[in-house]
Write a protein that holds these residues in place. Structure first.
Motif, mmCIF file in Angstrom:
data_model
loop_
_atom_site.group_PDB
_atom_site.id
_atom_site.type_symbol
_atom_site.label_atom_id
_atom_site.label_comp_id
_atom_site.label_asym_id
_atom_site.label_seq_id
_atom_site.Cartn_x
_atom_site.Cartn_y
_atom_site.Cartn_z
ATOM 1 N N ASP A 10 0.847 -1.207 0.000
ATOM 2 C CA ASP A 10 0.000 0.000 0.000
ATOM 3 C C ASP A 10 0.878 1.252 0.000
ATOM 4 N N ALA A 11 1.891 1.230 -0.870
ATOM 5 C CA ALA A 11 2.938 2.253 -0.807
ATOM 6 C C ALA A 11 2.444 3.642 -1.176
ATOM 7 N N ARG A 46 6.899 -1.860 -9.456
ATOM 8 C CA ARG A 46 5.550 -1.611 -8.954
ATOM 9 C C ARG A 46 4.683 -2.791 -9.373
ATOM 10 N N GLU A 47 4.141 -3.489 -8.382
ATOM 11 C CA GLU A 47 3.257 -4.611 -8.665
ATOM 12 C C GLU A 47 1.808 -4.141 -8.550
ATOM 13 N N SER A 48 0.883 -5.042 -8.308
ATOM 14 C CA SER A 48 -0.525 -4.663 -8.208
ATOM 15 C C SER A 48 -0.845 -4.187 -6.799
ATOM 16 N N THR A 50 1.823 -2.336 -4.340
ATOM 17 C CA THR A 50 2.961 -3.057 -3.761
ATOM 18 C C THR A 50 4.245 -2.698 -4.500
ATOM 19 N N LEU A 51 5.294 -2.374 -3.738
ATOM 20 C CA LEU A 51 6.622 -2.149 -4.284
ATOM 21 C C LEU A 51 7.513 -3.326 -3.894
ATOM 22 N N HIS A 52 8.051 -3.989 -4.881
ATOM 23 C CA HIS A 52 8.871 -5.183 -4.686
ATOM 24 C C HIS A 52 10.311 -4.811 -5.014
ATOM 25 N N ALA A 75 11.868 0.197 5.482
ATOM 26 C CA ALA A 75 10.435 0.287 5.790
ATOM 27 C C ALA A 75 9.666 -0.931 5.308
ATOM 28 N N GLY A 76 10.368 -1.990 4.952
ATOM 29 C CA GLY A 76 9.714 -3.169 4.407
ATOM 30 C C GLY A 76 8.640 -3.740 5.320
ATOM 31 N N ASP A 77 7.569 -4.208 4.713
ATOM 32 C CA ASP A 77 6.462 -4.805 5.464
ATOM 33 C C ASP A 77 6.610 -6.310 5.612
ATOM 34 N N THR A 78 7.631 -6.865 5.011
ATOM 35 C CA THR A 78 7.945 -8.288 5.175
ATOM 36 C C THR A 78 9.420 -8.398 5.572
#
Length: 376
Positions: free
Chosen positions: A184-185, A214-216, A219-221, A265-268
């Motif tokens: 949710d970047a 940029r994914e769906s 999401t930033l991967h 700041a990664g969420d994983t």
């Protein structure tokens, strides 16, 4: 076609092979170590190329299903410097030359296209041995086994089938990726979302860099690249996500905060991805009843071609078998000779790409490469 085709590995290459065989009325069985289609996350974005990945899907009769997966605008590319300044930018031109899709969705349409029972889940290979006359026995960790007269190793970098053909093993290339995600970047991390833009981001410097897609769903991967020996990474405690992210981010001290936030700041939890490759030009002498495709055959430094080549290998092998139903050895020989050439070419291009990204002249070498591509 009376020879049963046994495929080890339900990745994109193995599934493409199974699907192309099915299109031609040839049955196959795919054995996969994972326990179900959803047992493991399937990675992020893939750009599917109009010269290999897309023709493979066309041979599989799945080009329309593929087009329904395309995430519009994701072919956009930008290169920034460490301060966040734009050095190069190219918009998505809408030509579908390299459209982006999610790997998991692509795998899903391949799985859905196969007859029920084609993929046998939870079959981890524990051993493979030759029985003579082109027949092989595959043994699984649960104690079961299967004997086949046509065995295809589509089982990736650490293939259990490869030793039947070659003594080569993947070697560490001296560089690793560390993978992170921001979710949710656009709402939660707007500065980083703006830096990445609508597609792919490259921020390269000699020996290191930050790459993101940029994914769906916002999401930033991110893949953070560092050229360090494996012992260097072994000293980082990846079981402590915050400490690991902070240690990796230290290598980017002084970089723009919207870029380092892609790490910190990664969420994983950050995931270490050591990079390995087989020798460029890896090949073997014809061995009856067995062959390889994808990374099992020609693992190389990441260059955007791996998934595309695996699918193309699968499609070409399937077509060759269908064209020579009573001469499988001729089919395998025909397939291997062209596969060796394209694998070697892609591996050499991958080495060159890594030089553009992480060599002494980065980021300007990458900008020059993109600029020349625009002019060609």
């Amino acid at each position: 076609m009376h020879t049963p085709v046994t495929i080890i590995g339900a990745g994109l290459g193995g599934l493409t092979l199974a699907r192309v065989l099915h299109v031609h009325g040839i049955p196959s069985t795919v054995y996969e170590a994972e326990t179900s289609p959803t047992a493991r996350a399937q990675g992020g974005m893939l750009d599917i190329h109009d010269y290999n990945g897309q023709p493979a899907l066309r041979a599989a009769g799945l080009i329309e299903e593929f087009r329904s997966l395309i995430l519009e605008g994701r072919q956009a590319i930008r290169v920034l410097d460490r301060d966040g300044a734009v050095l190069f930018e190219r918009a998505d031109d809408g030509t579908d030359g390299r459209p982006e899709v999610l790997r998991g969705e692509l795998r899903r349409i391949l799985l859905d296209s196969l007859p029920a029972g084609t993929v046998r889940w939870g079959h981890k290979v524990s051993g493979v041995r030759a029985l003579g006359e082109g027949r092989h026995e595959v043994t699984f960790a649960d104690g079961t086994s299967v004997v086949t007269s046509l065995l295809v190793g589509a089982d990736g970098a650490w293939s259990r089938v490869r030793p039947l053909l070659s003594d080569a093993t993947p070697q560490y290339i001296g560089r690793s990726f560390v993978e992170t995600f921001l979710l949710d970047a656009d709402t939660r991390h707007p500065a980083s979302a703006k830096a990445v833009g609508g597609g792919s981001l490259f921020v390269p410097e000699p020996g290191k860099g930050i790459q993101a897609h940029r994914e769906s769903g916002g999401t930033l991967h991110t893949y953070v690249a560092l050229t360090e020996p494996q012992d260097w990474f072994a000293a980082i405690d990846f079981t402590d996500p915050a400490a690991a992210a902070a240690r990796i981010a230290r290598e980017f001290d002084g970089w723009a905060p919207e870029l380092t936030a892609l790490i910190t700041a990664g969420d994983t939890a950050p995931v270490l991805r050591p990079l390995h490759a087989l020798p460029i030009g890896h090949r073997w002498d014809r061995v009856p009843g067995v062959t390889l495709l994808g990374d099992a055959a020609h693992l190389s430094a990441p260059n955007g071609e791996g998934a595309n080549l695996a699918m193309y290998d699968g499609a070409e092998l399937g077509k060759a078998i269908a064209a020579h139903p009573d001469a499988v050895e001729a089919a395998l020989a025909e397939y291997e000779q062209t596969m060796f050439l394209r694998g070697a070419e892609a591996a050499a291009e991958g080495t060159q790409l890594h030089e553009f990204l992480f060599g002494d002249h980065a980021p300007h070498s990458l900008v020059a490469a993109f600029t020349e591509d625009d002019l060609s």
